[in-house]
Scaffold this motif. Sequence first.
Motif, PDB file in Angstrom:
ATOM      1  N   LYS A 136       0.677  -1.279   0.147  1.00 21.30           N
ATOM      2  CA  LYS A 136       0.079   0.134  -0.046  1.00 21.30           C
ATOM      3  C   LYS A 136       0.765   1.296  -0.028  1.00 21.30           C
ATOM      4  N   LYS A 137       2.029   1.181   0.435  1.00 24.79           N
ATOM      5  CA  LYS A 137       2.857   2.385   0.545  1.00 24.79           C
ATOM      6  C   LYS A 137       4.172   2.526  -0.357  1.00 24.79           C
ATOM      7  N   MET A 138       4.380   1.200  -1.087  1.00 25.16           N
ATOM      8  CA  MET A 138       5.545   0.941  -2.048  1.00 25.16           C
ATOM      9  C   MET A 138       5.182   2.221  -3.053  1.00 25.16           C
ATOM     10  N   LYS A 139       6.628   2.502  -3.573  1.00 26.08           N
ATOM     11  CA  LYS A 139       6.419   3.555  -4.828  1.00 26.08           C
ATOM     12  C   LYS A 139       7.681   3.190  -5.588  1.00 26.08           C
ATOM     13  N   MET A 140       7.588   3.117  -7.043  1.00 25.83           N
ATOM     14  CA  MET A 140       8.519   2.835  -7.863  1.00 25.83           C
ATOM     15  C   MET A 140       8.608   3.892  -9.219  1.00 25.83           C
ATOM     16  N   ASN A 141       9.520   3.277 -10.020  1.00 23.90           N
ATOM     17  CA  ASN A 141       9.531   3.874 -11.271  1.00 23.90           C
ATOM     18  C   ASN A 141      10.101   3.050 -12.229  1.00 23.90           C
ATOM     19  N   ALA A 142      10.222   2.959 -13.516  1.00 18.98           N
ATOM     20  CA  ALA A 142      10.705   1.957 -14.431  1.00 18.98           C
ATOM     21  C   ALA A 142      11.367   2.753 -15.407  1.00 18.98           C
ATOM     22  N   PHE A 143      12.461   2.258 -16.133  1.00 16.51           N
ATOM     23  CA  PHE A 143      13.154   3.017 -16.752  1.00 16.51           C
ATOM     24  C   PHE A 143      13.888   2.057 -17.979  1.00 16.51           C
ATOM     25  N   CYS A 144      14.264   2.764 -19.143  1.00 14.39           N
ATOM     26  CA  CYS A 144      14.907   1.991 -20.299  1.00 14.39           C
ATOM     27  C   CYS A 144      16.061   2.828 -20.589  1.00 14.39           C
ATOM     28  N   LEU A 145      17.339   2.058 -20.790  1.00 12.72           N
ATOM     29  CA  LEU A 145      18.483   3.092 -21.180  1.00 12.72           C
ATOM     30  C   LEU A 145      18.630   2.646 -22.638  1.00 12.72           C
ATOM     31  N   ASP A 146      18.891   3.351 -23.711  1.00  3.67           N
ATOM     32  CA  ASP A 146      19.211   2.711 -24.865  1.00  3.67           C
ATOM     33  C   ASP A 146      20.353   3.614 -25.399  1.00  3.67           C
ATOM     34  N   LYS A 147      21.476   2.777 -25.657  1.00  4.02           N
ATOM     35  CA  LYS A 147      22.734   3.217 -25.887  1.00  4.02           C
ATOM     36  C   LYS A 147      22.919   3.380 -27.298  1.00  4.02           C
ATOM     37  N   LYS A 148      23.400   4.340 -28.219  1.00  8.25           N
ATOM     38  CA  LYS A 148      23.590   4.368 -29.434  1.00  8.25           C
ATOM     39  C   LYS A 148      25.085   4.090 -29.867  1.00  8.25           C
ATOM     40  N   LYS A 149      25.294   3.643 -31.181  1.00  6.33           N
ATOM     41  CA  LYS A 149      26.675   3.652 -31.549  1.00  6.33           C
ATOM     42  C   LYS A 149      27.303   4.964 -31.807  1.00  6.33           C
ATOM     43  N   SER A 150      26.630   5.995 -31.689  1.00  9.56           N
ATOM     44  CA  SER A 150      27.303   7.490 -31.446  1.00  9.56           C
ATOM     45  C   SER A 150      27.852   7.842 -30.332  1.00  9.56           C
ATOM     46  N   LEU A 158       8.870   5.509 -16.963  1.00  7.23           N
ATOM     47  CA  LEU A 158       7.466   5.307 -16.780  1.00  7.23           C
ATOM     48  C   LEU A 158       6.890   6.675 -16.292  1.00  7.23           C
ATOM     49  N   ASN A 159       7.523   7.189 -15.526  1.00 12.71           N
ATOM     50  CA  ASN A 159       7.146   8.672 -15.040  1.00 12.71           C
ATOM     51  C   ASN A 159       8.458   9.658 -15.317  1.00 12.71           C
ATOM     52  N   PRO A 160       8.565  10.269 -16.215  1.00 15.85           N
ATOM     53  CA  PRO A 160       9.720  10.952 -16.391  1.00 15.85           C
ATOM     54  C   PRO A 160      10.142  12.049 -15.401  1.00 15.85           C
ATOM     55  N   THR A 161      11.360  12.031 -15.257  1.00 19.63           N
ATOM     56  CA  THR A 161      12.040  12.991 -14.185  1.00 19.63           C
ATOM     57  C   THR A 161      12.629  14.264 -14.987  1.00 19.63           C
ATOM     58  N   PHE A 162      12.310  14.410 -16.076  1.00 18.95           N
ATOM     59  CA  PHE A 162      12.519  15.787 -16.989  1.00 18.95           C
ATOM     60  C   PHE A 162      13.927  16.404 -16.603  1.00 18.95           C
ATOM     61  N   CYS A 163      14.899  15.331 -16.568  1.00 14.72           N
ATOM     62  CA  CYS A 163      16.250  15.774 -16.415  1.00 14.72           C
ATOM     63  C   CYS A 163      17.202  14.759 -17.040  1.00 14.72           C
ATOM     64  N   GLY A 164      18.110  14.700 -16.627  1.00 18.43           N
ATOM     65  CA  GLY A 164      19.466  13.851 -17.170  1.00 18.43           C
ATOM     66  C   GLY A 164      19.658  12.670 -16.427  1.00 18.43           C
ATOM     67  N   SER A 165      19.138  12.592 -15.261  1.00 20.20           N
ATOM     68  CA  SER A 165      19.117  11.349 -14.144  1.00 20.20           C
ATOM     69  C   SER A 165      17.664  11.111 -13.695  1.00 20.20           C
ATOM     70  N   PHE A 166      17.719   9.531 -13.566  1.00 22.42           N
ATOM     71  CA  PHE A 166      16.549   8.590 -13.142  1.00 22.42           C
ATOM     72  C   PHE A 166      16.467   9.046 -11.620  1.00 22.42           C
ATOM     73  N   HIS A 167      17.579   9.257 -11.013  1.00 22.86           N
ATOM     74  CA  HIS A 167      17.458   9.288  -9.463  1.00 22.86           C
ATOM     75  C   HIS A 167      16.962  10.680  -8.993  1.00 22.86           C
ATOM     76  N   ARG A 168      15.711  10.857  -9.181  1.00 20.87           N
ATOM     77  CA  ARG A 168      14.434  11.672  -8.751  1.00 20.87           C
ATOM     78  C   ARG A 168      13.434  10.971  -8.030  1.00 20.87           C
ATOM     79  N   PRO A 169      13.555  10.569  -7.062  1.00 21.05           N
ATOM     80  CA  PRO A 169      12.262   9.593  -6.388  1.00 21.05           C
ATOM     81  C   PRO A 169      11.026  10.481  -6.110  1.00 21.05           C
ATOM     82  N   LYS A 170      11.103  11.878  -6.179  1.00 20.11           N
ATOM     83  CA  LYS A 170       9.729  12.456  -6.302  1.00 20.11           C
ATOM     84  C   LYS A 170       8.869  12.051  -7.348  1.00 20.11           C
TER      85      LYS A 170
END
Length: 185
Positions: A136-150, A158-170
């Motif tokens: 009932k209290k757990m919170k999470m986010n899911a992510f995908c990292l896609d590295k390009k040859k360039s 799942l819920n974007p952080t609107f920056c270059g880091s996923f480590h935005r638990p809010k």
Amino acid sequence: MKLYENKTFYLRENKTGQEHYGCRFRYVFGKDCIRFYFDIKDEEIISPYKEDNEDIWTGDAAEVFISPDGDLTRYKEIEVSPFGVRFYGEVTNEDGKTPRLRKMEPPFKAETKLTEYGYTASIYLALKVMNGFDRKKMKMNAFCLDKKKSGIQELYALNPTFCGSFHRPKYFVSEGSKHRWTENC
């Protein structure tokens, strides 16, 4: 945003929030576990890692960050590469922007499969390894990292952080579905 068990979500571009149809995510609870499923389109699979707990997030990877009890200053980082290499760590993030990571032996199983369009990843995590787990209290986010040859790495959430880091638990989200057991682990 609310999570709903066994509903397929398309991840969004992390900086803009634009929906991206290249990565699908869903999760399902079992009696004593949680399963995470990713279906990822990726024409350039880049992941040179061979050993668990290498820094696989610098290549292609599927990730889940989960706070078992909703405390957003502490959460688990769970990752798998397209080739099944696992990563696990406990994160402390007191200010919501400065994560401190402690790598640990991955306590979960992962299965991956290369497909004609990319890869799929399944993560199986026993609830008992998450001290204080409360659905009932757990919170999470899911992510995908896609590295390009360039060298560019595209980030999807799942819920974007609107920056270059996923480590935005809010931006972690809670579950909005009825609590039911639908799969066994």
